[in-house]
Design a protein around this motif. Structure first.
Motif, mmCIF file in Angstrom:
data_model
loop_
_atom_site.group_PDB
_atom_site.id
_atom_site.type_symbol
_atom_site.label_atom_id
_atom_site.label_comp_id
_atom_site.label_asym_id
_atom_site.label_seq_id
_atom_site.Cartn_x
_atom_site.Cartn_y
_atom_site.Cartn_z
ATOM 1 N N VAL A 2 18.661 10.877 54.008
ATOM 2 C CA VAL A 2 18.767 10.931 55.655
ATOM 3 C C VAL A 2 17.521 11.543 55.805
ATOM 4 N N SER A 3 16.536 11.436 56.222
ATOM 5 C CA SER A 3 14.853 11.592 55.947
ATOM 6 C C SER A 3 14.676 12.876 57.681
ATOM 7 N N LEU A 4 14.429 13.461 57.523
ATOM 8 C CA LEU A 4 14.175 14.895 59.170
ATOM 9 C C LEU A 4 12.383 15.185 59.029
ATOM 10 N N LYS A 5 11.810 14.954 60.045
ATOM 11 C CA LYS A 5 11.186 15.109 60.106
ATOM 12 C C LYS A 5 11.136 17.004 60.517
ATOM 13 N N VAL A 6 9.878 17.645 60.218
ATOM 14 C CA VAL A 6 9.565 19.174 60.934
ATOM 15 C C VAL A 6 10.325 19.072 62.680
ATOM 16 N N GLY A 7 11.173 20.004 62.530
ATOM 17 C CA GLY A 7 11.844 20.702 63.513
ATOM 18 C C GLY A 7 13.258 20.170 63.891
ATOM 19 N N GLU A 8 13.372 18.872 63.303
ATOM 20 C CA GLU A 8 14.645 18.081 63.546
ATOM 21 C C GLU A 8 15.720 18.731 62.816
ATOM 22 N N LYS A 9 16.721 18.703 63.686
ATOM 23 C CA LYS A 9 17.975 19.081 63.155
ATOM 24 C C LYS A 9 19.359 18.654 62.572
ATOM 25 N N VAL A 10 19.725 19.495 61.973
ATOM 26 C CA VAL A 10 21.411 18.336 61.213
ATOM 27 C C VAL A 10 22.612 19.587 61.952
ATOM 28 N N VAL A 11 23.430 19.141 63.000
ATOM 29 C CA VAL A 11 24.237 20.193 64.042
ATOM 30 C C VAL A 11 26.178 19.904 63.330
ATOM 31 N N LEU A 12 26.589 20.655 63.533
ATOM 32 C CA LEU A 12 27.795 21.081 63.368
ATOM 33 C C LEU A 12 28.118 21.282 63.977
ATOM 34 N N GLU A 13 29.552 20.206 65.197
ATOM 35 C CA GLU A 13 30.012 20.336 66.207
ATOM 36 C C GLU A 13 31.304 20.547 65.905
ATOM 37 N N LEU A 14 31.844 21.952 66.423
ATOM 38 C CA LEU A 14 33.768 21.736 65.640
ATOM 39 C C LEU A 14 34.254 22.283 67.003
ATOM 40 N N HIS A 15 35.453 21.340 68.021
ATOM 41 C CA HIS A 15 36.345 20.717 68.741
ATOM 42 C C HIS A 15 38.013 20.882 68.463
ATOM 43 N N CYS A 16 37.861 22.168 68.801
ATOM 44 C CA CYS A 16 39.294 22.170 67.901
ATOM 45 C C CYS A 16 40.136 22.884 70.340
ATOM 46 N N THR A 17 40.040 22.016 70.668
ATOM 47 C CA THR A 17 40.962 22.466 72.226
ATOM 48 C C THR A 17 42.569 21.512 71.837
ATOM 49 N N PRO A 18 43.398 22.395 71.750
ATOM 50 C CA PRO A 18 44.538 21.805 72.046
ATOM 51 C C PRO A 18 44.699 21.044 73.145
ATOM 52 N N PRO A 19 45.642 19.714 72.790
ATOM 53 C CA PRO A 19 45.818 18.934 74.286
ATOM 54 C C PRO A 19 46.844 20.458 75.496
ATOM 55 N N SER A 20 46.543 19.714 76.642
ATOM 56 C CA SER A 20 46.817 20.336 78.400
ATOM 57 C C SER A 20 48.249 20.572 77.937
ATOM 58 N N GLY A 21 48.887 22.037 77.533
ATOM 59 C CA GLY A 21 50.275 21.383 78.162
ATOM 60 C C GLY A 21 51.272 21.842 76.062
ATOM 61 N N VAL A 22 50.525 21.567 75.587
ATOM 62 C CA VAL A 22 51.538 21.392 74.417
ATOM 63 C C VAL A 22 51.113 22.804 73.624
ATOM 64 N N ALA A 23 52.014 23.683 73.186
ATOM 65 C CA ALA A 23 51.725 25.011 73.186
ATOM 66 C C ALA A 23 51.603 24.716 71.543
ATOM 67 N N PRO A 24 50.950 25.752 70.595
ATOM 68 C CA PRO A 24 50.688 25.811 69.434
ATOM 69 C C PRO A 24 51.607 25.882 68.466
ATOM 70 N N THR A 25 52.483 25.297 67.148
ATOM 71 C CA THR A 25 53.378 24.817 66.717
ATOM 72 C C THR A 25 53.245 25.950 65.421
ATOM 73 N N PRO A 26 54.234 26.503 64.947
ATOM 74 C CA PRO A 26 54.072 27.588 63.825
ATOM 75 C C PRO A 26 53.772 26.938 62.354
ATOM 76 N N ALA A 27 54.056 25.733 62.732
ATOM 77 C CA ALA A 27 54.150 24.960 61.004
ATOM 78 C C ALA A 27 52.450 24.908 60.805
ATOM 79 N N GLY A 28 51.960 24.757 61.748
ATOM 80 C CA GLY A 28 50.511 24.752 61.796
ATOM 81 C C GLY A 28 49.489 25.811 62.402
ATOM 82 N N PRO A 29 48.108 25.673 61.356
ATOM 83 C CA PRO A 29 47.001 26.755 61.995
ATOM 84 C C PRO A 29 46.442 26.088 63.811
ATOM 85 N N THR A 30 46.838 26.633 64.250
ATOM 86 C CA THR A 30 45.970 26.489 66.051
ATOM 87 C C THR A 30 44.175 27.171 66.027
ATOM 88 N N ASP A 31 43.149 27.632 64.994
ATOM 89 C CA ASP A 31 42.577 28.096 64.988
ATOM 90 C C ASP A 31 41.741 26.743 64.171
#
Length: 445
Positions: free
Chosen positions: A377-406
């Motif tokens: 992949v070729s990127l020009k001057v000023g162009e960016k490589v961006v990492l986005e993180l989406h970690c919002t749990p479903p509404s009304g669902v509490a975190p479970t002890p079996a897996g990480p919440t963060d």
């Protein structure tokens, strides 16, 4: 809200240029009527006559709906044979967190084709001529082609020869083959004659592509040259006759030269000319030295090629840093070759990597893995490589002890920083701009 989707394609191989239909089923396992936005992800989204936005699909509770997705594979050498994975993103209108990304893999078949073209449509000569044939493998598989060259008229007084009669070309590869045409029966005097020749390139028993050009056989002495030769001969005969006749002849005079050599003025002029030539040569040598020194100075201060190894992007939901980016520095362009991806988090977490606004990867954080780019992949001057993180749990669902919440995601960039100008600059290979490699989305409920 529960969401389930399934994407299926035919099992048989599809030849580029042909069409197929993918089938998408979406189940609404909630208690309300919902509609789902459908988005095509992967190479088919960039194919001609294919829409990435598939619209919305309403589904009643406890039921499922089916949608047909027509796809036409482009007949191009850039589409290699083998498995090709794509996906459809299914997002609930009522609940933005309810997203499913089902995948499917279709089998791309092989096809062979050849483009043959003569560089010069017309060549000519009294005894021989040469030409070049341009070949391009427009299929998507490596193929061995055979070449034949022959005049169309069986009585043509020509002898043909190809420099190469067989050659193997990779998909999209080009080659040039030289040829020569010799005249077996030259014509001393007369008019020119045109002979048509055909070049045939094939790879099977009946599969052939042809190109034509014309050899003009010229006479050794054309009409104009013959007329000029006759006129010169007549003038020479007339001059000799006039010289030998009593009227036109004259007594020859004897020319004498001084034994003293050149005069004093001529000697001075010769010395001045030698001095001027020596001065001009000295000035030219000094100018060349200055230009060489300036070039060495510019080369010493020019930007050099760098290896981008170890540059990383990190996003952490616990630190509330849900986005990280890398910007191409001034004076360089970036050729991105691979992405080293790691991550931890619940199955509902997603990470997205984009380059110059083009999505490269969509993965589940819990199943994050490295992503090698099949095409840099070729990127020009000023162009960016961006990492986005989406970690919002479903509404009304509490975190479970079996897996990480963060969520935690890290992307290590591997590639080269190439100067745009200077002696270390490299030409950019087509296609220019950021390529759109095959993304690897993950399905999550």
């Amino acid at each position: 809200m529960t969401l389930r989707a399934e994407l299926t394609v035919p099992d048989e191989a599809i030849t580029p240029g042909a069409s197929l239909t993918a089938y998408l089923r979406v189940w609404n396992e909630s208690r309300i009527v919902d509609a789902y936005r459908l988005t095509l992800i992967g190479p088919p989204a960039d194919w001609p006559n294919t829409e990435a936005d598939l619209g919305q699909l309403p589904v009643y509770p406890g039921n499922y709906e089916k949608i047909n997705i027509p796809l036409t594979l482009p007949r191009h050498s850039d589409l290699p044979p083998g498995p090709l994975t794509f996906a459809v993103r299914v997002a609930s209108v009522e609940d933005p967190l309810a997203v499913a990304v089902p995948e499917a893999t279709l089998c791309v078949g092989e096809f062979r084709d050849l483009d043959v073209k003569a560089v010069r449509p017309r060549v000519g000569g009294a005894l021989w001529s040469t030409n070049l044939i341009l070949l391009e493998n427009t299929g998507n598989a490596t193929t061995t082609f055979r070449l034949r060259l022959a005049p169309e008229a069986p009585d043509a007084p020509l002898r043909t020869k190809l420099r190469r009669t067989r050659l193997a070309l990779d998909a999209g590869e080009k080659a040039r083959v030289g040829l020569s045409v010799g005249v077996t029966s030259p014509v001393p005097i007369g008019t020119a004659a045109d002979w048509k020749l055909g070049v045939r390139g094939g790879w099977g028993d009946e599969e052939e592509r042809t190109a034509e050009f014309v050899h003009r056989q010229r006479p050794i002495l054309p009409k104009r040259a013959m007329k000029a030769l006759i006129a010169l001969s007549a003038l020479a005969v007339a001059a000799v006759a006039l010289w030998l006749s009593p009227v036109g002849g004259k007594k020859p005079t004897v020319k004498t030269e001084s034994a003293k050599g050149p005069s004093q003025v001529q000697a001075v002029q010769q010395e001045e000319k030698k001095a001027a030539d020596a001065k001009k040569k000295q000035e030219d040598d000094q100018k060349k030295q200055e230009e060489q020194a300036q070039k060495e100075k510019e080369d010493a201060g020019a930007l050099k090629k760098k290896t981008l190894d170890g540059a990383s992007l990190a996003a952490d939901s616990k630190a509330k840093k849900l986005m990280a980016e890398y910007k191409v520095p001034r004076g360089y362009r970036l050729v991105l070759k691979a992405l080293g991806i790691t991550g931890t988090g619940p199955p509902t977490g997603n990470l997205i990597v984009t380059a110059a606004n083009n999505r490269l990867v969509t993965q589940s954080v819990a199943a994050a893995k490295d992503f090698p780019l099949t095409t840099p992949v070729s990127l020009k001057v000023g162009e960016k490589v961006v990492l986005e993180l989406h970690c919002t749990p479903p509404s009304g669902v509490a975190p479970t002890p079996a897996g990480p919440t963060d969520c935690l995601a890290t992307v290590v960039l591997t590639g080269d920083l190439i100067p745009l100008k200077g002696p270390n600059a490299e030409p950019e290979t087509p296609p220019t701009g950021a390529a759109n490699p095959t993304p690897t989305p993950s399905t999550r409920s």
